[in-house]
Design a protein around this motif. Structure first.
Motif, short mmCIF file in Angstrom:
data_model
loop_
_atom_site.label_atom_id
_atom_site.label_comp_id
_atom_site.label_asym_id
_atom_site.label_seq_id
_atom_site.Cartn_x
_atom_site.Cartn_y
_atom_site.Cartn_z
N SER A 13 31.12 38.79 31.66
CA SER A 13 32.50 38.29 31.65
C SER A 13 33.30 38.85 32.82
CB SER A 13 33.16 38.68 30.32
OG SER A 13 34.53 38.34 30.33
N VAL A 14 33.10 40.12 33.14
CA VAL A 14 33.79 40.72 34.29
C VAL A 14 33.41 39.98 35.57
CG1 VAL A 14 34.01 42.80 35.72
CG2 VAL A 14 34.07 42.98 33.23
N LEU A 15 32.13 39.71 35.75
CA LEU A 15 31.67 39.02 36.96
C LEU A 15 32.19 37.58 36.99
CD1 LEU A 15 28.07 40.49 37.06
CD2 LEU A 15 29.99 41.07 38.58
N ASP A 16 32.20 36.92 35.84
CA ASP A 16 32.77 35.56 35.79
C ASP A 16 34.25 35.57 36.17
OD1 ASP A 16 30.32 34.51 34.97
OD2 ASP A 16 30.89 34.43 32.85
N LYS A 17 34.97 36.57 35.67
CA LYS A 17 36.40 36.68 36.00
C LYS A 17 36.61 36.96 37.49
CE LYS A 17 38.03 38.02 31.45
NZ LYS A 17 38.67 39.06 30.65
N LEU A 18 35.71 37.74 38.08
CA LEU A 18 35.79 38.01 39.51
C LEU A 18 35.73 36.71 40.30
CD1 LEU A 18 35.60 40.34 41.77
CD2 LEU A 18 33.18 39.68 41.81
N HIS A 19 34.75 35.89 40.00
CA HIS A 19 34.60 34.64 40.73
C HIS A 19 35.74 33.66 40.45
CE1 HIS A 19 30.86 36.06 42.22
NE2 HIS A 19 30.27 36.06 41.04
N GLU A 20 36.22 33.66 39.23
CA GLU A 20 37.34 32.78 38.88
C GLU A 20 38.61 33.20 39.62
OE1 GLU A 20 39.97 31.38 35.00
OE2 GLU A 20 38.21 32.62 34.70
N ALA A 21 38.90 34.50 39.64
CA ALA A 21 40.10 35.00 40.32
C ALA A 21 40.02 34.73 41.82
CB ALA A 21 40.28 36.49 40.06
N LYS A 63 40.78 31.12 42.51
CA LYS A 63 42.20 30.80 42.31
C LYS A 63 43.11 31.57 43.26
CE LYS A 63 41.79 29.59 37.44
NZ LYS A 63 42.18 29.96 36.07
N ALA A 64 42.52 32.40 44.12
CA ALA A 64 43.28 33.25 45.05
C ALA A 64 44.24 34.16 44.29
CB ALA A 64 44.02 32.42 46.09
N ASP A 65 43.77 34.69 43.16
CA ASP A 65 44.58 35.56 42.30
C ASP A 65 44.20 37.01 42.58
OD1 ASP A 65 45.81 37.03 40.30
OD2 ASP A 65 45.24 35.64 38.69
N GLY A 66 44.84 37.59 43.58
CA GLY A 66 44.53 38.94 43.99
C GLY A 66 44.74 39.97 42.90
N LYS A 67 45.79 39.83 42.13
CA LYS A 67 46.07 40.80 41.07
C LYS A 67 44.91 40.86 40.07
CE LYS A 67 49.48 42.17 37.65
NZ LYS A 67 50.74 41.89 37.01
N ALA A 68 44.47 39.71 39.60
CA ALA A 68 43.36 39.66 38.65
C ALA A 68 42.06 40.10 39.31
CB ALA A 68 43.22 38.25 38.08
N TYR A 69 41.86 39.71 40.55
CA TYR A 69 40.64 40.03 41.28
C TYR A 69 40.47 41.54 41.44
CZ TYR A 69 37.16 39.68 45.06
OH TYR A 69 36.03 39.79 45.84
N PHE A 70 41.48 42.20 41.97
CA PHE A 70 41.36 43.62 42.26
C PHE A 70 41.42 44.50 41.02
CE2 PHE A 70 42.57 41.90 46.43
CZ PHE A 70 41.41 42.29 47.10
N ALA A 71 41.94 43.98 39.92
CA ALA A 71 41.95 44.74 38.67
C ALA A 71 40.54 44.95 38.13
CB ALA A 71 42.81 44.02 37.63
N LEU A 72 39.58 44.21 38.65
CA LEU A 72 38.20 44.30 38.18
C LEU A 72 37.38 45.35 38.91
CD1 LEU A 72 37.64 40.45 37.94
CD2 LEU A 72 38.04 42.03 36.03
N PHE A 73 37.96 45.98 39.94
CA PHE A 73 37.25 46.97 40.74
C PHE A 73 37.68 48.39 40.37
CE2 PHE A 73 36.84 43.20 43.34
CZ PHE A 73 35.59 43.33 43.92
N SER A 74 36.74 49.33 40.50
CA SER A 74 37.09 50.74 40.35
C SER A 74 37.89 51.18 41.58
CB SER A 74 35.82 51.60 40.20
OG SER A 74 35.08 51.60 41.40
N ASN A 75 38.58 52.29 41.45
CA ASN A 75 39.42 52.78 42.56
C ASN A 75 38.62 53.15 43.79
OD1 ASN A 75 41.79 52.46 41.13
ND2 ASN A 75 41.71 54.52 40.28
#
Length: 134
Positions: free
Chosen positions: A5-13, A16-28
């Motif tokens: 699900s995390v990987l699916d959300k990465l590709h979806e974000a 959609k050019a959704d940087g907020k959602a995209y970067f929330a999936l990465f560790s610091n």
């Protein structure tokens, strides 16, 4: 959330050019490897680069066609490889996720475009010539 699900959300974000959602999936301390040999991006440097593109409303679209996920014995580390469909053809992703505070985060993502063995030598020669001219 489960790993897939995390990987699916990465590709979806990204699509959609959704940087907020995209970067929330990465560790610091995540690292993103792009397709160019020079692209080893610590997440702190990748964010401004990718967000600039996302701000134009343009992302990138990769659709999973196959995915393999493996889990460490302690259940806190996972690694994966995936085949992806892109407008330019097949791509592949691989990487590592870690569980932090009960949440799966991407610690490393590596994007590549596979080269068929039958055309590897001429492609490699083109890259070699290109690199020698730099």
């Amino acid at each position: 959330e489960d790993i897939s699900s995390v990987l699916d959300k990465l590709h979806e974000a990204a699509s959609k050019a959704d940087g907020k959602a995209y970067f929330a999936l990465f560790s610091n301390d995540a690292v993103f490897y792009g397709t160019d040999a020079t692209e080893r991006w610590p997440i702190a440097k990748f964010k401004p680069y990718a967000q600039k593109r996302f701000d134009t409303g343009t992302g990138w679209t990769y659709k999973k066609t196959e995915r393999n996920i493996f889990l460490s014995k302690d259940g806190n580390t996972a690694w994966f490889d995936e085949r992806l469909d892109n407008k330019s053809g097949e791509a592949r992703g691989s990487g590592v996720l870690i569980k932090e505070n009960g949440k799966w985060l991407i610690a490393q993502y590596n994007l590549l475009f596979p080269v068929p063995n039958e055309i590897f030598d001429p492609i490699y020669e083109m890259v070699k010539i290109y690199n020698e001219k730099k």
